[in-house]
Write a protein that holds these residues in place. Sequence first.
Motif, PDB file in Angstrom:
ATOM      1  N   LEU A 116      35.367   7.202  67.286  1.00  0.00           N
ATOM      2  CA  LEU A 116      35.204   7.710  65.916  1.00  0.00           C
ATOM      3  C   LEU A 116      35.408   9.218  65.854  1.00  0.00           C
ATOM      4  O   LEU A 116      36.064   9.717  64.935  1.00  0.00           O
ATOM      5  CB  LEU A 116      33.832   7.321  65.369  1.00  0.00           C
ATOM      6  CG  LEU A 116      33.651   5.835  65.057  1.00  0.00           C
ATOM      7  CD1 LEU A 116      32.215   5.542  64.644  1.00  0.00           C
ATOM      8  CD2 LEU A 116      34.627   5.406  63.977  1.00  0.00           C
ATOM      9  N   ALA A 117      34.864   9.942  66.824  1.00  0.00           N
ATOM     10  CA  ALA A 117      35.008  11.405  66.826  1.00  0.00           C
ATOM     11  C   ALA A 117      36.476  11.806  66.977  1.00  0.00           C
ATOM     12  O   ALA A 117      36.977  12.669  66.244  1.00  0.00           O
ATOM     13  CB  ALA A 117      34.175  12.011  67.954  1.00  0.00           C
ATOM     14  N   VAL A 118      37.178  11.163  67.908  1.00  0.00           N
ATOM     15  CA  VAL A 118      38.599  11.465  68.104  1.00  0.00           C
ATOM     16  C   VAL A 118      39.385  11.148  66.845  1.00  0.00           C
ATOM     17  O   VAL A 118      40.226  11.931  66.395  1.00  0.00           O
ATOM     18  CB  VAL A 118      39.158  10.709  69.335  1.00  0.00           C
ATOM     19  CG1 VAL A 118      40.675  10.749  69.369  1.00  0.00           C
ATOM     20  CG2 VAL A 118      38.573  11.276  70.619  1.00  0.00           C
ATOM     21  N   SER A 119      39.112  10.000  66.237  1.00  0.00           N
ATOM     22  CA  SER A 119      39.868   9.602  65.045  1.00  0.00           C
ATOM     23  C   SER A 119      39.605  10.531  63.867  1.00  0.00           C
ATOM     24  O   SER A 119      40.523  10.841  63.101  1.00  0.00           O
ATOM     25  CB  SER A 119      39.563   8.152  64.680  1.00  0.00           C
ATOM     26  OG  SER A 119      38.228   7.997  64.245  1.00  0.00           O
ATOM     27  N   VAL A 120      38.383  11.001  63.725  1.00  0.00           N
ATOM     28  CA  VAL A 120      38.074  11.939  62.637  1.00  0.00           C
ATOM     29  C   VAL A 120      38.767  13.282  62.876  1.00  0.00           C
ATOM     30  O   VAL A 120      39.321  13.890  61.946  1.00  0.00           O
ATOM     31  CB  VAL A 120      36.543  12.108  62.474  1.00  0.00           C
ATOM     32  CG1 VAL A 120      36.202  13.283  61.575  1.00  0.00           C
ATOM     33  CG2 VAL A 120      35.929  10.821  61.925  1.00  0.00           C
ATOM     34  N   LEU A 121      38.765  13.748  64.115  1.00  0.00           N
ATOM     35  CA  LEU A 121      39.473  14.993  64.438  1.00  0.00           C
ATOM     36  C   LEU A 121      40.976  14.848  64.177  1.00  0.00           C
ATOM     37  O   LEU A 121      41.615  15.764  63.648  1.00  0.00           O
ATOM     38  CB  LEU A 121      39.231  15.397  65.888  1.00  0.00           C
ATOM     39  CG  LEU A 121      37.846  15.942  66.211  1.00  0.00           C
ATOM     40  CD1 LEU A 121      37.684  16.135  67.717  1.00  0.00           C
ATOM     41  CD2 LEU A 121      37.615  17.245  65.473  1.00  0.00           C
ATOM     42  N   GLU A 122      41.536  13.714  64.542  1.00  0.00           N
ATOM     43  CA  GLU A 122      42.955  13.480  64.294  1.00  0.00           C
ATOM     44  C   GLU A 122      43.249  13.423  62.799  1.00  0.00           C
ATOM     45  O   GLU A 122      44.265  13.953  62.343  1.00  0.00           O
ATOM     46  CB  GLU A 122      43.415  12.185  64.981  1.00  0.00           C
ATOM     47  CG  GLU A 122      43.488  12.303  66.487  1.00  0.00           C
ATOM     48  CD  GLU A 122      43.887  11.015  67.169  1.00  0.00           C
ATOM     49  OE1 GLU A 122      44.426  11.094  68.294  1.00  0.00           O
ATOM     50  OE2 GLU A 122      43.686   9.921  66.586  1.00  0.00           O
ATOM     51  N   ALA A 123      42.363  12.803  62.032  1.00  0.00           N
ATOM     52  CA  ALA A 123      42.548  12.748  60.574  1.00  0.00           C
ATOM     53  C   ALA A 123      42.524  14.155  59.980  1.00  0.00           C
ATOM     54  O   ALA A 123      43.337  14.489  59.098  1.00  0.00           O
ATOM     55  CB  ALA A 123      41.479  11.866  59.929  1.00  0.00           C
ATOM     56  N   ALA A 124      41.620  14.979  60.475  1.00  0.00           N
ATOM     57  CA  ALA A 124      41.555  16.367  59.987  1.00  0.00           C
ATOM     58  C   ALA A 124      42.831  17.131  60.350  1.00  0.00           C
ATOM     59  O   ALA A 124      43.394  17.851  59.514  1.00  0.00           O
ATOM     60  CB  ALA A 124      40.322  17.060  60.569  1.00  0.00           C
ATOM     61  N   ALA A 125      43.287  16.946  61.573  1.00  0.00           N
ATOM     62  CA  ALA A 125      44.512  17.632  62.006  1.00  0.00           C
ATOM     63  C   ALA A 125      45.721  17.134  61.210  1.00  0.00           C
ATOM     64  O   ALA A 125      46.605  17.928  60.845  1.00  0.00           O
ATOM     65  CB  ALA A 125      44.741  17.427  63.505  1.00  0.00           C
ATOM     66  N   LEU A 126      45.776  15.847  60.915  1.00  0.00           N
ATOM     67  CA  LEU A 126      46.866  15.308  60.088  1.00  0.00           C
ATOM     68  C   LEU A 126      46.836  15.897  58.685  1.00  0.00           C
ATOM     69  O   LEU A 126      47.882  16.175  58.094  1.00  0.00           O
ATOM     70  CB  LEU A 126      46.771  13.786  60.004  1.00  0.00           C
ATOM     71  CG  LEU A 126      47.414  13.003  61.117  1.00  0.00           C
ATOM     72  CD1 LEU A 126      47.088  11.524  60.988  1.00  0.00           C
ATOM     73  CD2 LEU A 126      48.919  13.214  61.128  1.00  0.00           C
ATOM     74  N   THR A 127      45.649  16.091  58.158  1.00  0.00           N
ATOM     75  CA  THR A 127      45.508  16.696  56.830  1.00  0.00           C
ATOM     76  C   THR A 127      46.042  18.127  56.837  1.00  0.00           C
ATOM     77  O   THR A 127      46.759  18.534  55.923  1.00  0.00           O
ATOM     78  CB  THR A 127      44.033  16.669  56.383  1.00  0.00           C
ATOM     79  OG1 THR A 127      43.585  15.310  56.377  1.00  0.00           O
ATOM     80  CG2 THR A 127      43.854  17.275  55.000  1.00  0.00           C
ATOM     81  N   VAL A 128      45.713  18.862  57.870  1.00  0.00           N
ATOM     82  CA  VAL A 128      46.223  20.232  58.002  1.00  0.00           C
ATOM     83  C   VAL A 128      47.745  20.216  58.127  1.00  0.00           C
ATOM     84  O   VAL A 128      48.439  21.000  57.468  1.00  0.00           O
ATOM     85  CB  VAL A 128      45.575  20.950  59.213  1.00  0.00           C
ATOM     86  CG1 VAL A 128      46.267  22.273  59.505  1.00  0.00           C
ATOM     87  CG2 VAL A 128      44.088  21.157  58.965  1.00  0.00           C
ATOM     88  N   LEU A 129      48.269  19.324  58.962  1.00  0.00           N
ATOM     89  CA  LEU A 129      49.714  19.227  59.131  1.00  0.00           C
ATOM     90  C   LEU A 129      50.399  18.897  57.811  1.00  0.00           C
ATOM     91  O   LEU A 129      51.383  19.547  57.436  1.00  0.00           O
ATOM     92  CB  LEU A 129      50.075  18.173  60.184  1.00  0.00           C
ATOM     93  CG  LEU A 129      51.570  17.912  60.389  1.00  0.00           C
ATOM     94  CD1 LEU A 129      52.281  19.171  60.882  1.00  0.00           C
ATOM     95  CD2 LEU A 129      51.771  16.751  61.346  1.00  0.00           C
ATOM     96  N   ALA A 130      49.889  17.912  57.086  1.00  0.00           N
ATOM     97  CA  ALA A 130      50.485  17.537  55.792  1.00  0.00           C
ATOM     98  C   ALA A 130      50.439  18.707  54.814  1.00  0.00           C
ATOM     99  O   ALA A 130      51.407  18.960  54.083  1.00  0.00           O
ATOM    100  CB  ALA A 130      49.765  16.320  55.210  1.00  0.00           C
ATOM    101  N   GLY A 131      49.349  19.436  54.823  1.00  0.00           N
ATOM    102  CA  GLY A 131      49.241  20.616  53.953  1.00  0.00           C
ATOM    103  C   GLY A 131      50.258  21.691  54.316  1.00  0.00           C
ATOM    104  O   GLY A 131      50.885  22.293  53.433  1.00  0.00           O
TER     105      GLY A 131
END
Length: 190
Positions: free
Chosen positions: A159-174
């Motif tokens: 869960l921690a890894v997936s949440v960090l990846e989701a945050a990083a994907l959000t930054v990348l998309a932005g």
Amino acid sequence: MLDQDRTLEERAVTVLLSEYDALKAEQRARIGIRDQLLYAVLTAAAAIAAVTATAARLELLLVLPLAGIVLGWTHLHNDHMITEIGRYVRTRLGPRLHALVDDATDIPMFEWETDRGSDPRRRSRTWLQLAVTLAAFCVPPLAALIIVWAAGPHTPAVLAVSVLEAAALTVLAGQITRYADLAGARQVTR
């Protein structure tokens, strides 16, 4: 004295044209790398999905967001540098060269660097390219995260890894959206 000034101007023109050639070579190389990254992310997505299905371990899908982030960031960086090279040629190199040869010719310098932005279809192409880039680098990793989350329950580490990846994907998309130059796509100038 006039011959010496002319020789200095000719050498300056030669140096500036050499700089232009080097910048265009770098730009071409970066365009090639940037374009290959689209294929790389699609290949990575297919390979990761195949390995995940074969191993029957959904946690392996967490590799896909990492691949999308790394390849997407590299794509974004190359795209940004391609744009910056073009901007430098238009705003700095071209005017310097034109100032040296202005008396000899009234021909615009590096017209392609400015003229291509006047295409009336630039706005739609910019929006479509943004959609393709987001679809390639952000959608498959996000889909992988959703599949992993839906399969739950998971360990705290997953869960921690997936949440960090989701945050990083959000930054990348932005960042991809920010650098898409949507404002510039709205103005068609000649």
